[in-house]
Design an enzyme around this catalytic site. Sequence first.
Site, PDB file in Angstrom:
ATOM      1  N   GLY A   1      43.093  52.287  45.302  1.00 45.02           N
ATOM      2  CA  GLY A   1      41.484  52.170  45.558  1.00 45.02           C
ATOM      3  C   GLY A   1      41.392  51.507  46.752  1.00 45.02           C
ATOM      4  CB  VAL A   2      38.472  49.297  47.891  1.00 38.65           C
ATOM      5  CG1 VAL A   2      38.232  48.397  49.132  1.00 38.65           C
ATOM      6  CG2 VAL A   2      37.326  50.048  47.367  1.00 38.65           C
ATOM      7  CG  ASP A   3      44.341  46.062  47.523  1.00 33.74           C
ATOM      8  OD1 ASP A   3      43.998  45.284  48.649  1.00 33.74           O
ATOM      9  OD2 ASP A   3      45.286  45.596  46.893  1.00 33.74           O
TER      10      ASP A   3
ATOM     11  CG  ASN B   1      48.255  43.861  43.562  1.00 29.27           C
ATOM     12  OD1 ASN B   1      48.784  42.804  43.997  1.00 29.27           O
ATOM     13  ND2 ASN B   1      48.385  45.155  43.788  1.00 29.27           N
TER      14      ASN B   1
ATOM     15  CB  SER C   1      36.953  43.538  38.986  1.00 25.18           C
ATOM     16  OG  SER C   1      37.811  42.694  38.913  1.00 25.18           O
TER      17      SER C   1
ATOM     18  CE1 TYR D   1      43.613  45.218  38.647  1.00 26.52           C
ATOM     19  CE2 TYR D   1      42.500  43.309  38.713  1.00 26.52           C
ATOM     20  CZ  TYR D   1      43.419  44.099  39.112  1.00 26.52           C
ATOM     21  OH  TYR D   1      44.652  43.632  39.724  1.00 26.52           O
TER      22      TYR D   1
ATOM     23  CB  ILE E   1      35.082  48.566  52.976  1.00 27.75           C
ATOM     24  CG1 ILE E   1      34.640  47.127  53.093  1.00 27.75           C
ATOM     25  CG2 ILE E   1      36.328  48.708  52.370  1.00 27.75           C
ATOM     26  CD1 ILE E   1      34.823  46.150  51.949  1.00 27.75           C
TER      27      ILE E   1
END
Length: 254
Positions: A32-34, A24, A118, A122, A11
């Site tokens: 992860g992606v964050d 979060n 999510s 999550y 991304i």
Amino acid sequence: MGTIEVVLGDITRQEVDIIVTAANESLLGGGGVDGAIHRAAGPRLAEAGSKLAPLEPGKAVATPAFDLAPVKHVIHTVGPVWEDGGHGEDEVLLSCYVQSVLLAEELAADSIAFPAISTGIYGFPAERAAGIAALAVRSMRILDEVLLVAFDQETCDALTRSLAEPIEEWCPTCGEKGIPLVFGRPVGEVSAAAAAGLVALGGCLVSGEGDDPVWQCPQVHRWGGGTRDEHRSQAVCFEAVAVTLGEDHGRSVP
């Protein structure tokens, strides 16, 4: 009419105005992606995010994209932690996508890239999350380009299936197929879709209480209500207008 595309890849490498991160509540970055987005954008992203924290699940806020340029902004949204599906998880996830698109419009963006919110730590089931993501962006066709960026083949396949799935509604009274019911003064494209029998015009009177009908059948029975049902109807309406205009539905997949 904007396009929607599924992309398998990174991304942070998408050439869009806005990238959405599945944050979060602290907006300080995570895994992860964050984590990948924060690493690509640099430490100023967490600094800017911390000033807007804490962020409630389902909400969205924007910061500059910093080292992700030419991306202009990062939208931070907090997805739901999956429990069992009975604690409003679907509604919160839908809100993540909808609020992000609305915020992107406020920022005058033309294009946006979403991760699969999510579905990582999550624990939101991938197929179910893909259906919600597809519904949200199909019902919010107000940007020129929406990318749903999958980090693995399973997620890519789930998003592809969800975008291709037709949305159909059947009258609970007579069993005939329903079409979207549009209230208010219609623009020309909606009037053309109504003339083609793809949507129904409901006039200008709406209650504004969230319980107005959103579907109509050939027997003029009207039904429907609730946020998810409204988005299903909106998605069908946008796609009916696309048909009337002779445009692709924007569900292309590379």
